[in-house]
Design an enzyme around this catalytic site. Structure first.
Site, PDB file in Angstrom:
ATOM      1  N   GLU A  33     159.229  13.872  70.199  1.00  9.07           N
ATOM      2  CA  GLU A  33     158.984  12.734  71.086  1.00  9.07           C
ATOM      3  C   GLU A  33     158.821  13.177  72.544  1.00  9.07           C
ATOM      4  OE1 GLU A  33     158.097   9.910  70.338  1.00  9.07           O
ATOM      5  OE2 GLU A  33     158.673   9.706  68.244  1.00  9.07           O
ATOM      6  N   TYR A 116     161.224   4.091  75.852  1.00  9.13           N
ATOM      7  CA  TYR A 116     160.351   4.432  74.737  1.00  9.13           C
ATOM      8  C   TYR A 116     161.002   5.456  73.807  1.00  9.13           C
ATOM      9  CZ  TYR A 116     157.211   7.072  71.950  1.00  9.13           C
ATOM     10  OH  TYR A 116     156.694   7.719  70.875  1.00  9.13           O
ATOM     11  N   ASP A 134     154.659   2.130  73.650  1.00 11.79           N
ATOM     12  CA  ASP A 134     153.950   3.200  74.355  1.00 11.79           C
ATOM     13  C   ASP A 134     152.527   2.721  74.622  1.00 11.79           C
ATOM     14  OD1 ASP A 134     152.631   3.382  71.941  1.00 11.79           O
ATOM     15  OD2 ASP A 134     152.696   5.571  71.865  1.00 11.79           O
TER      16      ASP A 134
END
Length: 346
Positions: A33, A116, A134
DNA sequence: AATCCGGGGGA
DNA sequence: TCCCCAGGATT
């Protein structure tokens, strides 16, 4: 079937086979991520492999030097991601005994982890119902539901987060999150989205209104540049002055007094010692006086101009050829025109 | 609320 | 060459 189920079904059949999709190890998910922030899969993929190979566990990453981490990150950009990654790895090893947090509440505290990333990890690793928003999610939701709120306004951020949170599938929140993002990345793309073959085309508001290319809306932050102009308003004993034609930039081909542009506001002493002043001004100068003591910025869409008009009384010379009576015939910027009027009435 | 932080990709 | 992409930190 509803929006969420369509997407999940599509995702299970069409998702790309990516290494972080074969694990629920929070260290791996976290690493992927962080790498994928502002980064496309194809660009980040080789970095993910290299990081997992060199630092298979969080203990390996924590033990590394920052130089080694940055070296492995080299070329990926946004290097604070690498520094925060390393910092957080050391923090988790030291404070949590190497046990990676998986709740949103704990994740959001980590350096380099915002809403996020915390939502993504918590949903994938802990089955938490935390919707990710996102760039892909903004785009898909804005188009499918025909939402005109700017995605980079505080109102838009709240609105889209709330919408995503209302749509998220409670049984498999992690799969839903990944489905929305994957769909946005491969079907509902920024340019040339695949509307013809899109599984949502019959219910997409943007498509039926022919506004796919307009969405999502983003307010463009036109940053206002500040400029400082010093106009040299010559005035001879015979009442003549100098005008010059602008050759580029704003007001091209319009006329103005000889101009010295500076990075910041300057006073008379700084003006007379400015190298351009020495070139533009002959030695016959008698007096210099600032016409406008209070500077009102001249505002254009993309710049604010702080202009000073310096009245320079001087003797006649060959360069000085514009009679004061005739200067109003020349096209000038409004800024100059206002000055001429004020000065004439003065 | 605005600005900064990289590099890839397309017009 | 210019424009778009866009998550998190900082101020």
């Amino acid at each position: 079937m509803n929006f969420s189920n369509y997407l999940i079904q599509w995702y299970l059949a069409n998702k790309r086979d990516l290494p972080w999709r074969n694990t629920k190890n929070s260290y791996n998910i976290w690493l992927s991520e962080i790498i994928l922030q502002q980064t496309k899969v194809n660009q980040g993929l080789p970095y993910y492999y290299r990081f997992i190979q060199k630092f298979p566990t969080i203990f390996d990453l924590a033990k590394a030097s920052e130089d080694d981490v940055l070296k492995l990150w080299q070329g990926l950009g946004y290097y604070s991601r690498a520094r925060n990654l390393h910092f957080s790895a050391k923090f988790i090893v030291n404070e949590y005994n190497g046990e990676f947090p998986i709740t949103y509440k704990e994740l959001i505290k980590l350096k380099g982890v915002g809403d996020y990333t915390a939502s993504a990890i918590a949903s994938i690793c802990n089955n938490e119902k935390t919707a990710v928003v996102d760039g892909n999610v903004y785009r898909l939701l804005a188009r499918y539901f025909g939402i005109n709120t700017a995605i980079n306004s505080s109102k838009g951020i709240k609105e889209f987060k709330l919408l995503a949170q209302n749509l998220i599938n409670s049984k498999t929140p992690g799969t839903f999150n990944q489905a929305v993002m994957e769909f946005g990345a491969t079907v509902c793309t920024p340019k040339k989205p695949l509307c013809n073959t899109c599984i949502l085309k019959d219910s997409c508001v943007a498509l039926s209104n022919n506004e796919v290319v307009k969405l999502p809306v983003k307010v463009k932050k036109n940053k206002i540049k500040k400029r400082y102009f010093n106009y040299l308003v010559f005035k001879t004993t015979a009442n003549k002055t100098i005008l010059e034609k602008r050759i580029s930039g704003i007001w091209r081909n319009l006329y103005q007094f000889p101009l010295i542009e500076t990075n910041k506001e300057i006073d008379e002493n700084q003006l007379v010692n400015h190298p351009e002043f020495l070139i533009k001004c002959n030695s016959e100068t008698i007096t210099i006086k600032l016409f406008n003591n209070r500077i009102k910025p001249h505002k254009l869409s993309h710049q604010h101009i702080y202009a000073k008009f310096w009245i320079i009384k001087t003797n006649d010379s060959n360069k000085i050829s514009y009679s004061w009576k005739t200067i109003k015939k020349y096209p000038v910027p409004l800024l100059i025109d206002k000055f001429i009027n004020e000065y004439s009435n003065f």
